[in-house]
Scaffold this motif. Structure first.
Motif, PDB file in Angstrom:
ATOM      1  N   VAL A   1      18.577  86.129  58.390  1.00 39.65           N
ATOM      2  CA  VAL A   1      17.799  86.687  59.623  1.00 39.65           C
ATOM      3  C   VAL A   1      16.431  87.563  59.475  1.00 39.65           C
ATOM      4  O   VAL A   1      16.539  88.369  58.465  1.00 39.65           O
ATOM      5  CB  VAL A   1      18.669  87.852  60.574  1.00 39.65           C
ATOM      6  CG1 VAL A   1      19.791  88.740  59.044  1.00 39.65           C
ATOM      7  CG2 VAL A   1      18.787  87.645  61.767  1.00 39.65           C
ATOM      8  N   PRO A   2      16.377  87.645  60.649  1.00 39.12           N
ATOM      9  CA  PRO A   2      14.511  88.434  60.056  1.00 39.12           C
ATOM     10  C   PRO A   2      14.958  89.835  59.618  1.00 39.12           C
ATOM     11  O   PRO A   2      14.332  90.103  58.731  1.00 39.12           O
ATOM     12  CB  PRO A   2      13.106  88.001  61.695  1.00 39.12           C
ATOM     13  CG  PRO A   2      14.044  87.217  61.508  1.00 39.12           C
ATOM     14  CD  PRO A   2      16.212  87.244  61.447  1.00 39.12           C
TER      15      PRO A   2
ATOM     16  N   ALA B   1      16.171  99.949  68.425  1.00 39.69           N
ATOM     17  CA  ALA B   1      15.602  99.245  67.801  1.00 39.69           C
ATOM     18  C   ALA B   1      15.571  97.682  67.699  1.00 39.69           C
ATOM     19  O   ALA B   1      14.973  96.889  67.807  1.00 39.69           O
ATOM     20  CB  ALA B   1      15.913  99.692  65.994  1.00 39.69           C
ATOM     21  N   ALA B   2      17.147  97.477  67.860  1.00 38.94           N
ATOM     22  CA  ALA B   2      17.080  95.552  68.103  1.00 38.94           C
ATOM     23  C   ALA B   2      16.405  94.707  68.959  1.00 38.94           C
ATOM     24  O   ALA B   2      15.965  94.629  69.306  1.00 38.94           O
ATOM     25  CB  ALA B   2      18.590  95.559  68.127  1.00 38.94           C
ATOM     26  N   LEU B   3      16.371  95.895  70.546  1.00 38.20           N
ATOM     27  CA  LEU B   3      16.354  95.414  71.626  1.00 38.20           C
ATOM     28  C   LEU B   3      14.125  96.012  71.644  1.00 38.20           C
ATOM     29  O   LEU B   3      14.382  94.536  72.285  1.00 38.20           O
ATOM     30  CB  LEU B   3      16.529  96.708  72.887  1.00 38.20           C
ATOM     31  CG  LEU B   3      17.879  96.523  73.334  1.00 38.20           C
ATOM     32  CD1 LEU B   3      18.341  97.892  74.554  1.00 38.20           C
ATOM     33  CD2 LEU B   3      18.243  95.006  73.920  1.00 38.20           C
ATOM     34  N   LEU B   4      14.300  96.503  70.954  1.00 36.69           N
ATOM     35  CA  LEU B   4      12.725  96.303  70.620  1.00 36.69           C
ATOM     36  C   LEU B   4      12.109  95.796  69.938  1.00 36.69           C
ATOM     37  O   LEU B   4      10.596  95.087  70.262  1.00 36.69           O
ATOM     38  CB  LEU B   4      11.629  98.138  69.816  1.00 36.69           C
ATOM     39  CG  LEU B   4      11.976  99.669  71.075  1.00 36.69           C
ATOM     40  CD1 LEU B   4      12.229 100.426  69.849  1.00 36.69           C
ATOM     41  CD2 LEU B   4      11.506  99.653  72.016  1.00 36.69           C
ATOM     42  N   LEU B   5      12.984  95.347  68.979  1.00 38.96           N
ATOM     43  CA  LEU B   5      12.324  94.030  68.155  1.00 38.96           C
ATOM     44  C   LEU B   5      12.265  92.336  69.463  1.00 38.96           C
ATOM     45  O   LEU B   5      11.578  92.072  68.868  1.00 38.96           O
ATOM     46  CB  LEU B   5      13.516  93.805  67.255  1.00 38.96           C
ATOM     47  CG  LEU B   5      13.049  95.467  65.268  1.00 38.96           C
ATOM     48  CD1 LEU B   5      13.743  94.794  64.929  1.00 38.96           C
ATOM     49  CD2 LEU B   5      11.029  94.853  65.330  1.00 38.96           C
TER      50      LEU B   5
ATOM     51  N   VAL C   1      19.797  90.500  63.283  1.00 43.94           N
ATOM     52  CA  VAL C   1      21.750  90.570  63.664  1.00 43.94           C
ATOM     53  C   VAL C   1      22.406  92.099  64.039  1.00 43.94           C
ATOM     54  O   VAL C   1      21.999  92.935  62.488  1.00 43.94           O
ATOM     55  CB  VAL C   1      22.458  90.145  62.794  1.00 43.94           C
ATOM     56  CG1 VAL C   1      24.176  90.344  62.983  1.00 43.94           C
ATOM     57  CG2 VAL C   1      22.345  89.059  62.698  1.00 43.94           C
ATOM     58  N   VAL C   2      23.076  92.359  65.057  1.00 39.16           N
ATOM     59  CA  VAL C   2      23.764  94.086  64.173  1.00 39.16           C
ATOM     60  C   VAL C   2      24.832  93.743  63.914  1.00 39.16           C
ATOM     61  O   VAL C   2      25.794  93.755  64.447  1.00 39.16           O
ATOM     62  CB  VAL C   2      23.307  95.149  65.748  1.00 39.16           C
ATOM     63  CG1 VAL C   2      23.023  96.411  65.324  1.00 39.16           C
ATOM     64  CG2 VAL C   2      21.846  95.051  66.520  1.00 39.16           C
TER      65      VAL C   2
ATOM     66  N   GLU D   1      17.677  87.013  71.131  1.00 34.36           N
ATOM     67  CA  GLU D   1      17.315  87.629  69.985  1.00 34.36           C
ATOM     68  C   GLU D   1      18.158  88.229  69.194  1.00 34.36           C
ATOM     69  O   GLU D   1      17.779  87.996  67.395  1.00 34.36           O
ATOM     70  CB  GLU D   1      16.243  87.920  69.734  1.00 34.36           C
ATOM     71  CG  GLU D   1      14.940  87.606  70.651  1.00 34.36           C
ATOM     72  CD  GLU D   1      14.807  87.890  72.281  1.00 34.36           C
ATOM     73  OE1 GLU D   1      15.569  88.467  72.279  1.00 34.36           O
ATOM     74  OE2 GLU D   1      13.528  87.535  72.105  1.00 34.36           O
ATOM     75  N   CYS D   2      18.816  88.596  69.749  1.00 34.49           N
ATOM     76  CA  CYS D   2      20.292  89.506  69.121  1.00 34.49           C
ATOM     77  C   CYS D   2      21.776  89.075  68.979  1.00 34.49           C
ATOM     78  O   CYS D   2      21.715  88.653  70.135  1.00 34.49           O
ATOM     79  CB  CYS D   2      19.896  91.035  70.166  1.00 34.49           C
ATOM     80  SG  CYS D   2      18.326  91.993  69.979  1.00 34.49           S
ATOM     81  N   GLU D   3      22.223  89.422  67.949  1.00 39.99           N
ATOM     82  CA  GLU D   3      23.970  89.267  67.837  1.00 39.99           C
ATOM     83  C   GLU D   3      24.605  90.860  67.705  1.00 39.99           C
ATOM     84  O   GLU D   3      23.655  91.652  66.755  1.00 39.99           O
ATOM     85  CB  GLU D   3      23.872  88.001  66.667  1.00 39.99           C
ATOM     86  CG  GLU D   3      24.253  86.900  67.334  1.00 39.99           C
ATOM     87  CD  GLU D   3      23.810  85.806  66.152  1.00 39.99           C
ATOM     88  OE1 GLU D   3      25.045  86.218  65.017  1.00 39.99           O
ATOM     89  OE2 GLU D   3      23.478  84.989  65.781  1.00 39.99           O
TER      90      GLU D   3
END
Ligand SMILES: O=C(O)/C=C/c1cccc(O)c1
Length: 536
Positions: free
Chosen positions: A19-20, A33-37, A45-46, A136-138
């Motif tokens: 994952v990036p 941070a995940a939302l901004l990315l 992945v958080v 884009e996020c998990e």
């Protein structure tokens, strides 16, 4: 960093998913941070060792810059629904006489209340709901990170996770450690704490009550060495007190009655519910390094501040805002990884300054019991001269980031552009919503073709001030900065300016190589005077 790794080396077999970005910790800093990315299309992945949001409040305050960050994350409107603007901060003496008052505006430089109070579990639920909307996020709950190891200088980072009794591995281009004060990622970075010399034990109580509470709708800091205290309203019927108890004291009902008596009489009342009581050691610390290779630390993993200026969480959210656009530029545009060096260089001095201010405020509340200390406290009222306390007047710290390749030296370089309301699509919008998530040029004059080419190379939105329909804030700001145009980074910090009277972006030779995309290099103009006519 192969030799400086944390956790098991290769205890997990089988292929690992790539994952990036892996984010360790789903607190407000990690999820923001995940939302901004995600807004920039970067997948992450958080990983969070707990399954649910931690149910009890900790941070209680944001400033206007942080509301702007929540705007960038797409949740400011929902946040406004659960936040409560505060009037500011008051220093009181032991007899609760006001020594100094620092009023906060309902609309600060960033277009939001300069101080807002909120309930942290509510903010965290809001953030997680927003995260769940992003493909884009998990978020992996119950996933404890037990190892972080980068393969060679340029290689991926391997993250070992313990989940449901077994271990698995993820590999990532970058890892962000948002895993709090006890961060494992900080160990992986090889960082040690620098002690900024403040350590005190305090008791924090959160209360729900319908009783009449004497409250000025701001924060009270009681500067009384024998009985220092903080008090604030957090919600409709929610309040927080912080007390430094004496070593011999136990917080029973009688002591509680005595402690809260200046604000509320609970002698004959049942309707006073302590929903949380916690003992904290307030510390002032900063990690000596915030990065190793492709592993970074943010928030409490990188710095700890006493809470007296309400900046703990704010400092972490600023970290996330600063780093994420740079990561996205590296991952998506192929920008030079040296761009990421600016994260620690820009954020660390600011975090240190916030901590110093909080320590100074703590000192004003607790420091010294002698006659000289009493005189110093009296002097606060007259002139606010206690070192650092003057900083409280401007505690949202809109001071410039240090000068560097991404913050060129000029009157505006490294400061945030203001955010007024502007005209948009026949209606009104906040400036950032018009500018979008990338770079932007705010200009009072028409741009030359070569400056326009530079802006295009960055993917910057060009906004002419004659067309913004704002209240004159932007033009006045550019004038005061002696600039004809300002180039804003995606975090709305001024990267560079075109000086008043025309010319090029002054520092393009320093920043263009760092920001150039492999696909779309930024051409540096040889000479690019601004056209001085008003027509385009
Ligand atoms: O300076 C302000 O406006 C607020 C300060 C603050 C907020 C929350 C908790 C504190 O101890 C201080």
């Amino acid at each position: 960093m192969t030799e400086d790794q944390t956790g098991p080396r290769d205890s997990v077999s089988g292929p690992s998913q790539h994952v990036p970005v892996v984010i360790v910790g789903a607190g407000p800093v990690g999820v923001t941070a995940a939302l901004l990315l995600a807004r920039r299309g970067v997948r992450s992945v958080v990983l969070e060792r707990h399954r649910d949001v931690y149910p009890l409040p900790r941070a209680v305050a944001t400033d206007d810059e942080v509301c702007r960050i929540l705007q960038a994350a797409g949740i400011h409107e929902e946040f406004a629904g659960l936040a409560r603007p505060a009037r500011g901060l008051r220093l009181l003496d032991a007899r609760h006489r006001v020594i100094a008052e620092f009023l906060r505006s309902p609309r600060g430089h960033h277009g939001f209340p300069q101080t807002s109070m909120f309930d942290q579990p509510e903010l965290e639920r809001l953030l997680r709901t927003a995260l769940a909307r992003r493909p884009e996020c998990e978020l992996w709950g119950g996933a404890e990170v037990v190892g972080v190891r980068q393969e060679g200088a340029e290689g991926p980072v391997h993250v070992t996770i313990r989940q449901d009794g077994s271990e698995r591995r993820l590999s990532a281009d970058f890892v962000l450690g948002c895993d709090g004060a006890g961060s494992l990622t900080r160990e992986a970075v090889g960082a040690v704490w620098e002690d900024l010399r403040f350590e005190e034990h305090w008791t924090v109580i959160d209360v729900r009550t319908g009783l009449p509470v004497r409250c000025w709708e701001g924060v009270d800091q009681v500067c009384a060495p024998h009985r220092p205290a903080t008090f604030m309203r957090i919600g409709e019927n929610r309040y927080r007190w912080e007390f430094r108890l004496r070593n011999t004291e136990q917080l029973d009902r009688e002591l509680l009655r005595e402690l809260v008596a200046p604000w509320v009489d609970i002698s004959h009342a049942d309707d006073f519910h302590v929903i949380r009581e916690a003992q904290y050691t307030f510390r002032a610390r900063i990690a000596d390094r915030w990065r190793r290779g492709r592993v970074f630390v943010l928030g409490d993993a990188a710095h700890l501040t006493p809470p007296f200026v309400g900046q703990g969480l704010c400092t972490g959210l600023r970290d996330a805002h600063n780093l994420t656009w740079k990561l996205a530029r590296v991952l998506q545009q192929g920008a030079d990884e040296r761009l990421l060096d600016s994260y620690e260089r820009e954020r660390k001095p600011h975090a240190r300054q916030v901590i110093r201010l909080a320590v100074a405020a703590g000192w004003a509340m607790t420091g010294g019991q002698d006659a000289a200390a009493a005189l110093r406290r009296a002097a606060v009222g007259a002139a606010c001269r206690i070192p650092g306390v003057t900083g409280l007047a401007n505690r949202n710290l809109n001071h410039p980031l240090p000068t560097g390749p991404l913050t060129r030296r000029s009157r505006l370089g490294g400061t945030h552009a203001p955010q007024p309301w502007v005209s948009a699509d026949g209606g009104r919008a906040r400036l950032d919503d018009v500018l979008g998530d990338s770079f932007a040029v705010l200009t009072a004059v028409p741009l030359t073709p070569s400056l326009r080419a530079v802006a295009d190379g960055l993917g910057a939105r060009i906004v002419h001030l004659q067309e913004t329909g704002d209240d004159g804030t932007l033009a006045a700001w550019l004038r005061a900065g002696r600039a004809d145009a300002a180039l804003l980074r995606p975090d709305r910090v001024v990267l560079d300016v075109v000086p008043a009277g025309g010319g090029d972006f002054t520092g393009i030779a320093a920043w263009a190589p760092l920001l150039s995309s492999m696909r779309r290099p930024i051409e540096q103009p040889v000479s690019a005077p601004l056209l001085r006519s008003t027509t385009r």
